[in-house]
Scaffold this motif. Sequence first.
Motif, PDB file in Angstrom:
ATOM      1  N   VAL C   6       0.788  -1.038  -0.016  1.00 21.93           N
ATOM      2  CA  VAL C   6       0.044  -0.018  -0.036  1.00 21.93           C
ATOM      3  C   VAL C   6       0.744   1.022  -0.008  1.00 21.93           C
ATOM      4  O   VAL C   6       1.659   1.391   0.754  1.00 21.93           O
ATOM      5  CB  VAL C   6      -0.718  -0.013   1.402  1.00 21.93           C
ATOM      6  CG1 VAL C   6      -1.832   1.095   1.232  1.00 21.93           C
ATOM      7  CG2 VAL C   6      -1.788  -1.311   1.510  1.00 21.93           C
ATOM      8  N   VAL C  27      -2.256   0.127  -4.499  1.00 24.30           N
ATOM      9  CA  VAL C  27      -1.558  -0.781  -4.222  1.00 24.30           C
ATOM     10  C   VAL C  27      -0.646  -0.991  -5.211  1.00 24.30           C
ATOM     11  O   VAL C  27      -0.859  -1.333  -6.593  1.00 24.30           O
ATOM     12  CB  VAL C  27      -2.280  -2.348  -3.864  1.00 24.30           C
ATOM     13  CG1 VAL C  27      -1.390  -3.189  -3.297  1.00 24.30           C
ATOM     14  CG2 VAL C  27      -3.360  -1.887  -2.627  1.00 24.30           C
ATOM     15  N   CYS C  57      -3.965  -8.956  -2.686  1.00 22.04           N
ATOM     16  CA  CYS C  57      -5.186  -8.290  -3.404  1.00 22.04           C
ATOM     17  C   CYS C  57      -5.646  -9.321  -4.163  1.00 22.04           C
ATOM     18  O   CYS C  57      -5.169 -10.078  -4.833  1.00 22.04           O
ATOM     19  CB  CYS C  57      -4.985  -7.047  -4.325  1.00 22.04           C
ATOM     20  SG  CYS C  57      -4.474  -5.504  -3.453  1.00 22.04           S
ATOM     21  N   ILE C  78      -8.352  -5.566  -0.889  1.00 21.54           N
ATOM     22  CA  ILE C  78      -7.168  -6.029  -0.128  1.00 21.54           C
ATOM     23  C   ILE C  78      -7.735  -6.929   0.775  1.00 21.54           C
ATOM     24  O   ILE C  78      -8.653  -6.467   1.792  1.00 21.54           O
ATOM     25  CB  ILE C  78      -6.464  -5.003   0.694  1.00 21.54           C
ATOM     26  CG1 ILE C  78      -6.057  -3.891  -0.372  1.00 21.54           C
ATOM     27  CG2 ILE C  78      -5.475  -5.339   1.720  1.00 21.54           C
ATOM     28  CD1 ILE C  78      -5.434  -2.770   0.241  1.00 21.54           C
TER      29      ILE C  78
END
Lengths: 91, 91, 91, 91, 91
Positions: C6, C27, C57, C78
Amino acid sequence: MFLGKVIGTVWSTRKDEKLIGSKFLIVKELDLENNFKTDFVVAVDSVGAGVGEIVLCATGSSARQTNQTKDKPVDAVIMAIVDKLDVSVKS
Amino acid sequence: MFLGKVIGTVWSTRKDEKLIGSKFLIVKELDLENNFKTDFVVAVDSVGAGVGEIVLCATGSSARQTNQTKDKPVDAVIMAIVDKLDVSVKS
Amino acid sequence: MFLGKVIGTVWSTRKDEKLIGSKFLIVKELDLENNFKTDFVVAVDSVGAGVGEIVLCATGSSARQTNQTKDKPVDAVIMAIVDKLDVSVKS
Amino acid sequence: MFLGKVIGTVWSTRKDEKLIGSKFLIVKELDLENNFKTDFVVAVDSVGAGVGEIVLCATGSSARQTNQTKDKPVDAVIMAIVDKLDVSVKS
Amino acid sequence: MFLGKVIGTVWSTRKDEKLIGSKFLIVKELDLENNFKTDFVVAVDSVGAGVGEIVLCATGSSARQTNQTKDKPVDAVIMAIVDKLDVSVKS
């Protein structure tokens, strides 16, 4: 759908129980001049395709819309065997 | 499906509650000569695959069609362990 | 699933009404040596991930299988925060 | 959706039974200057598109949202014929 | 979701009947420094986005989760207009 040629088979005895009886074929992608591209996928066959045949494959959830693949963990299916291509616009 | 080899594990304690008990394996893609490609995915295992084994992975919504992954936020599943490949068309 | 870190946040006030309250995180994909790849996605967070954390993810329809994303126009979520990777097969 | 031009047809007699009557068109992707990109897909037509026409294609499960493709193993559909493009931001 | 800028419009009168009234916008992908990438998609707008605006797009089945796109043959939707990006981890 993408165009490909069946070039082989993947053998597996330990597989998800929904896949018992499913045959896994190796399909290598073709361009419009019948040359192999580098990518291949392993697909379940719904039309009796054999090694050496030129086929169409559907991927994703669409691969589960045949009787052979319904509700199975399968993301690629051979859904047509190609008779011929007519390419009439020069690209 | 794509062909890959299990090369490791991802450990996670903070994860979506539906994923408690799911094991995340690192699967690196293979070509047809058993060489690693550059891409890898993290997949949930539905067939008891171990590190070092050659497997097939299904992706997308098809990854949720096993008992281990149904309705879970999982986009890749190992659904078969490969015994062998037969590649009979020269590409 | 793909591995990523992130790296930031996307702020949006005008968005589909189903997305009110959803937080959009940036991300960036990671390789197995923790180096950034070039691709990034904007994902909704379902696990309380913060900037700087390494996460998994899920994409596509699988991204809608969490309580935070159900029935929403969201194609990446996520769903796990990574504690560590064990890579035990040399690739 | 992606932008493309219909450049030909794929003929197939042996295909999944749900596909009887479906016409497979070859759509080559276009950039915004009307030049061909290298990728192409084989798509089912839902709008009466002909060879040489510029079209939009939807892929994945969205390709099954037309009357012509509902519940069929089809992952690409032509869902619009393009009249013209207005590109007003210099890219 | 991916980040992009609306750069134009696709006009189409012959389209699937479910798409009457849908507006097709051309969205070119952006990187995190606001530079154009090479890819673009044609997306339906669900938030009143205009040419020149920076937006988020959801693709695949997730693109059908807005009121404007439900059950339509649409694989990309603009579901948020971006106010700003905060990128706080150096990549």
